[in-house]
Design an enzyme around this catalytic site. Sequence first.
Site, PDB file in Angstrom:
ATOM      1  N   ARG A  66      16.681 111.377 -66.512  1.00  0.00           N
ATOM      2  CA  ARG A  66      17.808 112.218 -66.097  1.00  0.00           C
ATOM      3  C   ARG A  66      19.034 111.321 -66.041  1.00  0.00           C
ATOM      4  NH1 ARG A  66      16.381 116.972 -63.218  1.00  0.00           N
ATOM      5  NH2 ARG A  66      14.668 117.930 -64.379  1.00  0.00           N
ATOM      6  N   ASP A  99      14.010 116.451 -56.102  1.00  0.00           N
ATOM      7  CA  ASP A  99      14.621 117.290 -57.141  1.00  0.00           C
ATOM      8  C   ASP A  99      16.119 117.040 -57.259  1.00  0.00           C
ATOM      9  OD1 ASP A  99      12.311 118.712 -58.109  1.00  0.00           O
ATOM     10  OD2 ASP A  99      12.295 119.801 -56.212  1.00  0.00           O
ATOM     11  N   LYS A 106      19.862 100.498 -59.257  1.00  0.00           N
ATOM     12  CA  LYS A 106      20.178  99.692 -58.071  1.00  0.00           C
ATOM     13  C   LYS A 106      21.002  98.493 -58.515  1.00  0.00           C
ATOM     14  CE  LYS A 106      19.145 100.109 -53.637  1.00  0.00           C
ATOM     15  NZ  LYS A 106      19.086 101.403 -52.933  1.00  0.00           N
ATOM     16  N   SER A 361      24.574 112.483 -51.456  1.00  0.00           N
ATOM     17  CA  SER A 361      25.384 111.869 -52.508  1.00  0.00           C
ATOM     18  C   SER A 361      25.437 112.757 -53.752  1.00  0.00           C
ATOM     19  CB  SER A 361      24.812 110.498 -52.876  1.00  0.00           C
ATOM     20  OG  SER A 361      25.151 109.528 -51.905  1.00  0.00           O
TER      21      SER A 361
END
Length: 470
Positions: A66, A99, A106, A361
């Site tokens: 994703r 989800d 990172k 976020s």
Amino acid sequence: MTTEVSLLAQVEAMFDQAAALTPHDPTLLAHIKACNAVYQMTFPLRRDDGTIEVIHAWRAEHSHHRMPTKGGIRYSMAVTADEVMGLASLMTFKCALLDVPFGGAKGGIRIARHKYSAAELERITRRYTFELWRKNFIGPGVDVPAPDYGTSSREMAWIADTYRSLSNDLNAMACVTAKPASQGGIRGRTEATGRGVMFGLREACNVADDMKKLGLTPGLAGKRVVIQGLGNVGYYAAKFLQEQGAVLVGLAEYEGAISNPKGLDLDRVMQHRKTNKSILGYPGAQDIPQSIAALELDCDILIPAALENVITADNAPRIKAKIIGEAANGPTTAEADGILKARGVYIIPDFYLNAGGVTVSYFEWLKNLSHVRFGRMQRRFEEQSNLGILNLVQQSTGRAIDQAELDRIAHGASEEDLVNSGLEDSMAVAYHQIRDILLRPKGPTDLRTAAFVSAIDKIAVSYEELGLFP
């Protein structure tokens, strides 16, 4: 002599254990486990005294299943490529579990931030952002950083400003999250991780069958809680748990810990610490000079919310808690995990329980892309509609509703209301998905492995839907 196991190796070992319980193609599983890209950089810093220092930094993008990838940036002398890759992989599984449609990433800069002035930290942050931009490791659709250990909303504002000046991108503010509210941030982000800890624990404690096995009653009310670490996560977790009726019987910080079986008032403890620079000496509480000893206090729920590897094979046999809620990243070593599970301790894993930050976020990222504050278009309409219904109720029943109650019921959802509602739903749905996997015949025997299985299943579906692994 023992050999220290790397964080990446520990994550991969947990992945392998869970992957063995899934039906997915071994090649697909190997691809999910692998870290896609790591950028190691060095750049010079001119210190305030005119000397030059070489700064070492990293950014790892673990999974591109994703896009964009998502993950914090930490400033610490402990930062290594291995640590960054391990934390990036955990972010992949955390996002999949909740989800949240991001891959994991990172970043880290190897500095002791207290040794640098604000001006030096700004130069480091802006140069790091430039290096990321130059190699296409940052952008609203590419890779979206956030704060981590040693960073805050201030550094995120510097990153957003630097990226905006370099890219001339209309959506530039979506290149990073946890910014100050005035700089495109979102209300509720500061408290999000701690609030998520409360939501996760509440879901677990509301399952009567599971609580019965532990000898506990359902619900958070009355549960005796010990919290190690009163930073952002620990403080808000304590605050929201206390509001739910939990009793704070122990609080620990780096200078020591305090306990009182009858309960501690969080706000008064924090005021005492502000005045005295320490939680020790709080009236009516017992002082515990060694902070780590607080982990062994008698309680129902233990929440390590500070450092990694604080629950070890040494102290695990002495831990009295029936539930451990891992608010910190990696607070329990692999060996301690095995000891606690054998004793029947219910461990709620870190990469589920502290996922509130990345969930909110995501909401901030969506807000920045849409260029509209949540609630702006519907709040007033909802409020007027609710008032109309309540006025009809008053007219038809002949019963007047108190104005304060009227205002409480009628008000339309603000941005923070919507954020908190979305976070609550995300944490609740994810917990029960994990628990359902735990109940499978011949399935995982602990929540941590079940959480990995849930994340792996969701990532595998993403790849299979793309037709890459039919």
